[in-house]
Design an enzyme around this catalytic site. Structure first.
Site, short mmCIF file in Angstrom:
data_model
loop_
_atom_site.label_atom_id
_atom_site.label_comp_id
_atom_site.label_asym_id
_atom_site.label_seq_id
_atom_site.Cartn_x
_atom_site.Cartn_y
_atom_site.Cartn_z
N GLY A 188 0.83 -1.21 0.00
CA GLY A 188 0.00 0.00 0.00
C GLY A 188 0.86 1.25 0.00
N ALA A 189 0.84 1.98 -1.14
CA ALA A 189 1.62 3.23 -1.22
C ALA A 189 0.73 4.42 -0.92
N VAL A 191 -0.80 7.03 2.43
CA VAL A 191 -0.16 8.00 3.34
C VAL A 191 0.74 7.30 4.36
N GLU A 211 2.11 -1.40 -4.54
CA GLU A 211 0.81 -0.72 -4.62
C GLU A 211 -0.06 -1.37 -5.69
N SER A 279 -0.33 -1.46 4.90
CA SER A 279 -1.03 -0.17 5.08
C SER A 279 -1.94 0.02 3.89
N GLY A 281 -5.25 0.92 4.06
CA GLY A 281 -6.45 1.61 4.50
C GLY A 281 -6.89 1.17 5.87
N ARG A 282 -7.89 1.85 6.41
CA ARG A 282 -8.35 1.56 7.76
C ARG A 282 -9.86 1.32 7.77
N ASP A 322 -13.26 9.05 12.36
CA ASP A 322 -12.97 7.93 11.46
C ASP A 322 -14.11 6.91 11.37
N HIS A 454 9.52 38.86 3.17
CA HIS A 454 10.65 38.38 2.36
C HIS A 454 11.88 38.21 3.25
P1 FAD Z 1 -9.31 7.55 17.10
O1 FAD Z 1 -8.18 8.49 17.15
O2 FAD Z 1 -9.11 6.23 16.49
O3 FAD Z 1 -9.80 7.39 18.61
C1 FAD Z 1 -10.80 6.50 18.97
C2 FAD Z 1 -10.66 6.18 20.45
O4 FAD Z 1 -11.82 5.49 20.87
C3 FAD Z 1 -9.47 5.26 20.77
O5 FAD Z 1 -8.75 5.78 21.84
C4 FAD Z 1 -10.13 3.94 21.15
O6 FAD Z 1 -9.41 3.23 22.13
C5 FAD Z 1 -11.44 4.45 21.74
N1 FAD Z 1 -12.52 3.45 21.72
C6 FAD Z 1 -12.96 2.71 20.67
N2 FAD Z 1 -14.00 1.95 21.05
C7 FAD Z 1 -14.22 2.22 22.36
C8 FAD Z 1 -15.16 1.76 23.32
N3 FAD Z 1 -16.14 0.91 22.99
N4 FAD Z 1 -15.08 2.24 24.58
C9 FAD Z 1 -14.11 3.13 24.93
N5 FAD Z 1 -13.21 3.61 24.06
C10 FAD Z 1 -13.27 3.16 22.79
N6 FAD Z 1 -4.39 12.21 10.61
C11 FAD Z 1 -4.01 13.50 10.43
O7 FAD Z 1 -4.87 14.37 10.32
N7 FAD Z 1 -2.69 13.84 10.36
C12 FAD Z 1 -1.71 12.92 10.47
O8 FAD Z 1 -0.53 13.26 10.41
C13 FAD Z 1 -2.07 11.56 10.65
N8 FAD Z 1 -1.14 10.61 10.78
C14 FAD Z 1 -1.51 9.30 10.97
C15 FAD Z 1 -0.52 8.34 11.06
C16 FAD Z 1 -0.86 7.02 11.24
C17 FAD Z 1 0.21 5.99 11.34
C18 FAD Z 1 -2.24 6.66 11.38
C19 FAD Z 1 -2.65 5.25 11.65
C20 FAD Z 1 -3.23 7.62 11.30
C21 FAD Z 1 -2.88 8.95 11.08
N9 FAD Z 1 -3.85 9.96 10.95
C22 FAD Z 1 -3.46 11.26 10.73
C23 FAD Z 1 -5.28 9.66 11.05
C24 FAD Z 1 -5.81 10.01 12.46
O9 FAD Z 1 -5.06 9.31 13.42
C25 FAD Z 1 -7.27 9.67 12.58
O10 FAD Z 1 -7.99 10.29 11.53
C26 FAD Z 1 -7.84 10.16 13.91
O11 FAD Z 1 -7.15 9.58 14.99
C27 FAD Z 1 -9.32 9.85 14.02
O12 FAD Z 1 -9.79 10.31 15.24
P2 FAD Z 1 -11.04 9.65 15.97
O13 FAD Z 1 -11.26 10.47 17.19
O14 FAD Z 1 -12.14 9.48 15.02
O15 FAD Z 1 -10.58 8.17 16.35
P1 NAI Z 2 -4.52 4.96 2.20
O1 NAI Z 2 -5.94 4.85 1.78
O2 NAI Z 2 -3.89 6.28 2.26
O3 NAI Z 2 -3.63 4.06 1.24
C1 NAI Z 2 -3.85 2.70 1.07
C2 NAI Z 2 -3.18 2.28 -0.23
O4 NAI Z 2 -3.15 0.88 -0.27
C3 NAI Z 2 -3.93 2.76 -1.46
O5 NAI Z 2 -3.03 3.39 -2.34
C4 NAI Z 2 -4.53 1.49 -2.03
O6 NAI Z 2 -4.66 1.52 -3.43
C5 NAI Z 2 -3.52 0.46 -1.59
N1 NAI Z 2 -4.03 -0.91 -1.50
C6 NAI Z 2 -5.24 -1.31 -1.05
N2 NAI Z 2 -5.32 -2.66 -1.11
C7 NAI Z 2 -4.15 -3.12 -1.60
C8 NAI Z 2 -3.62 -4.40 -1.88
N3 NAI Z 2 -4.33 -5.50 -1.65
N4 NAI Z 2 -2.37 -4.50 -2.37
C9 NAI Z 2 -1.62 -3.39 -2.60
N5 NAI Z 2 -2.07 -2.14 -2.35
C10 NAI Z 2 -3.31 -2.00 -1.85
O7 NAI Z 2 -4.48 4.19 3.60
P2 NAI Z 2 -3.33 4.09 4.71
O8 NAI Z 2 -2.02 4.52 4.17
O9 NAI Z 2 -3.48 2.75 5.31
O10 NAI Z 2 -3.78 5.17 5.76
C11 NAI Z 2 -5.10 5.15 6.29
C12 NAI Z 2 -5.59 6.53 6.52
O11 NAI Z 2 -4.95 7.10 7.65
C13 NAI Z 2 -5.28 7.51 5.38
O12 NAI Z 2 -6.21 7.43 4.35
C14 NAI Z 2 -5.39 8.81 6.08
O13 NAI Z 2 -6.73 9.21 6.13
C15 NAI Z 2 -4.88 8.50 7.48
N6 NAI Z 2 -3.50 8.98 7.61
C16 NAI Z 2 -3.25 10.31 7.45
C17 NAI Z 2 -1.97 10.80 7.54
C18 NAI Z 2 -1.74 12.24 7.32
O14 NAI Z 2 -2.69 12.99 7.35
N7 NAI Z 2 -0.49 12.66 7.13
C19 NAI Z 2 -0.83 9.92 7.80
C20 NAI Z 2 -1.20 8.53 7.89
C21 NAI Z 2 -2.49 8.11 7.81
#
Ligand code: FAD
Ligand code: NAI
Length: 475
Positions: A188-189, A191, A211, A279, A281-282, A322, A454
């Protein structure tokens, strides 16, 4: 009722909603299940614990490492041998996470939000509200008039490949590897793939990214995606597009993870890696919530269904972040959380999805807001385009980072800004000006007429605005 509002989940959607509702005078409880290694609470969700915050800490540390190792000589600074102390880097990352966890606990106290550490589940609909059962450290049964579901998302696994977080990794394991893998595979290429791939490549891994789609970074502007592909490949990321994974053989207790896949030309390929991150997607997270107890379901992909105002089909239950439709971004979750809190207090807030910025924290950074050129073309919209390269920006030259450009798209007739795309130094910060401009329905001319300091990188934004009218001054 014990409270006006119960928020389930203390990620950026939930904890911000809880704070805003408390500011507006509501009695609020927020429940979160995430635990630290010592069993204590770790509010902040995916974002704080295994997402935005730790990934940015590791991106920063690994970028310092690469700069010191390779980028100092041109500044006239000679550096002796550079040594990586990965354990210390990881400890710093964890300290940053902990500071954020503690910060949220402090904010709950300051705003009089009642925090409960535990897992929440709907128990029943009761007269005028809902009953929530909390299990875990802060076991309780609570009732409230309103509930916000902010339970976030979890990583999607490849069928047949379970995350052991040692060699078959989700983002959680990829942020905690105790040793730099000699060979790292990423499926998965997107984010996460690009950000975490950058981290481990900088620290010394040979990284291969596989990807499925034939196009790279399809959500970004095509010109930006093309430049990004060129830069990442030059850095040594081996990004292969249009692949089909045939088999992933999980590692035995030791030894490599073995993959077989078909490449874009249809040829069979094999790859062995020491660590594999998936990676792709989620998925929305609603496990154990017992939505059925209050008559709520999910759509076929598992999302809680909401309207534009984050209302579910059950009056009194709301959902943000999310776990609902829209981009999975922390700031989108926050905006929705604030909007629901304000709506509960009788206000009329509005979230504009068209002005939610996107940022990818690679080097160069990539950021955009609004529409891409390909989307405007597909919609048949008449537009003007203006670009300005960082190569022609004095501050970028002084920094020694002249990769990339700013591109602005505006309506051909009204000049209203429709989209802004940045690839280059501090794109994550520069995009804020474009988001403000778009929120205020600014024209490219408005940006072009604003005095920018600037020498700053922000001058590239002004020059791109001028370029939409073919009158850039420095290019
Ligand atoms: P979450 O942050 O997932 O929080 C949900 C919380 O609910 C968790 O603490 C969980 O334990 C709790 N929970 C779930 N079910 C229950 C339950 N039944 N009872 C009690 N608690 C519960 N987004 C950006 O904008 N910028 C970034 O740079 C960025 N980087 C990322 C990097 C990575 C590696 C990943 C995985 C994601 C990244 N994201 C980024 C995405 C971002 O993390 C999510 O969009 C964001 O956290 C969503 O917020 P949320 O509040 O919906 O859920
Ligand atoms: P993503 O949706 O960004 O990328 C997933 C990639 O995997 C896609 O390019 C897709 O075509 C590919 N893919 C799907 N199935 C596949 C398969 N079977 N084989 C090969 N490739 C495949 O999802 P990612 O990177 O897992 O991140 C999840 C989300 O977390 C992002 O969409 C973003 O919303 C959030 N995030 C945001 C960040 C930021 O804001 N900087 C940083 C990291 C995550």
């Amino acid at each position: 009722m014990d409270h006006d509002l119960i928020v389930i989940g203390a990620g950026p959607g939930g904890y911000i909603a809880a704070i805003r509702a408390a500011q507006l005078g509501l009695s609020v409880a927020c429940i979160d299940a995430w635990s630290r290694d010592d069993g204590g609470p770790a509010p902040g969700g995916t974002c704080t614990n295994v997402g935005c915050i730790p990934s940015k800490a590791m991106l920063q540390s690994s970028e310092h490492y690469e700069h010191v190792a390779h980028g100092m000589a041109e500044h006239g600074i000679e550096v002796g041998s550079v040594k990586l102390d990965l354990a210390r880097m990881l400890a710093r990352k964890q300290q940053v996470v902990r500071q954020n966890n503690d910060g949220i606990l402090y904010l709950f106290k300051k705003n009089k939000v009642r925090f409960l550490h535990g897992h929440a589940a709907f128990a029943a609909k009761v007269d005028g509200g809902f009953e929530i059962e909390v299990s875990g450290a802060d076991k309780a049964t609570l009732r409230a008039r309103h509930v916000i579901i902010a339970t976030g998302s979890r990583p999607r696994a490849l069928p047949g490949v379970e995350f052991d977080e040692k060699r078959e990794l989700s983002n959680t394991g990829a942020l905690a590897l105790q040793k730099v893998p000699a060979r790292m595979g990423i499926i998965g290429a997107g984010v996460i793939g690009l950000e975490m791939g950058s981290v481990w490549r900088r620290l010394g891994a040979q990284v291969t990214v596989l990807e499925a789609l034939p196009d790279f970074l399809g959500a970004a502007d095509t010109q930006v995606a093309k430049e990004a592909m060129k830069q990442f490949s030059r850095q040594g990321l081996d990004i292969q597009l249009g692949v089909k994974i045939a088999e992933v053989k999980p590692a035995a207790r030791s030894g490599p993870v073995k993959l077989r896949y078909t490449d874009a030309k249809g040829a069979e390929q094999a790859l062995e890696v020491d660590a594999l991150m998936v990676s792709i997607g989620r998925l929305p997270h609603t496990e154990g919530l017992q939505l059925d107890k209050v008559g709520l379901g999910t759509d076929e992909r598992g999302f809680v269904v909401v309207d534009a105002d984050c209302r579910t089909e059950v009056p009194g239950i709301w959902a943000v972040g999310d776990v609902v439709r829209g981009p999975m971004l922390a700031h989108k979750a926050e905006e929705e959380g604030v909007a629901v809190a304000e709506r509960l207090a009788g206000q009329k807030p509005h979230v504009d999805f068209n002005t939610v910025p996107w940022v990818i924290y690679t080097s160069p950074e990539i950021a955009w807001v609004g529409q891409t050129e390909q989307a405007l073309k597909a919609a048949g919209r008449a537009y003007k385009s203006g670009s300005f390269p960082f190569m022609a920006n004095g501050r970028a030259r002084a920094l020694g980072d002249t990769t990339g450009f700013v591109k602005m798209l505006s309506d051909a007739a009204t000049d209203q800004i429709l989209g802004v795309h940045v690839i280059g130094p501090m794109a994550s910060e520069l995009i804020a000006e474009a988001a403000v401009a778009m929120e205020f329905k600014a024209s490219a001319e408005d940006i072009a007429r604003i005095c920018h300091a600037h020498p700053t990188l922000s001058e590239a934004m002004k020059e791109a605005a001028l370029a939409t009218d073919s009158r850039a001054l420095n290019f």
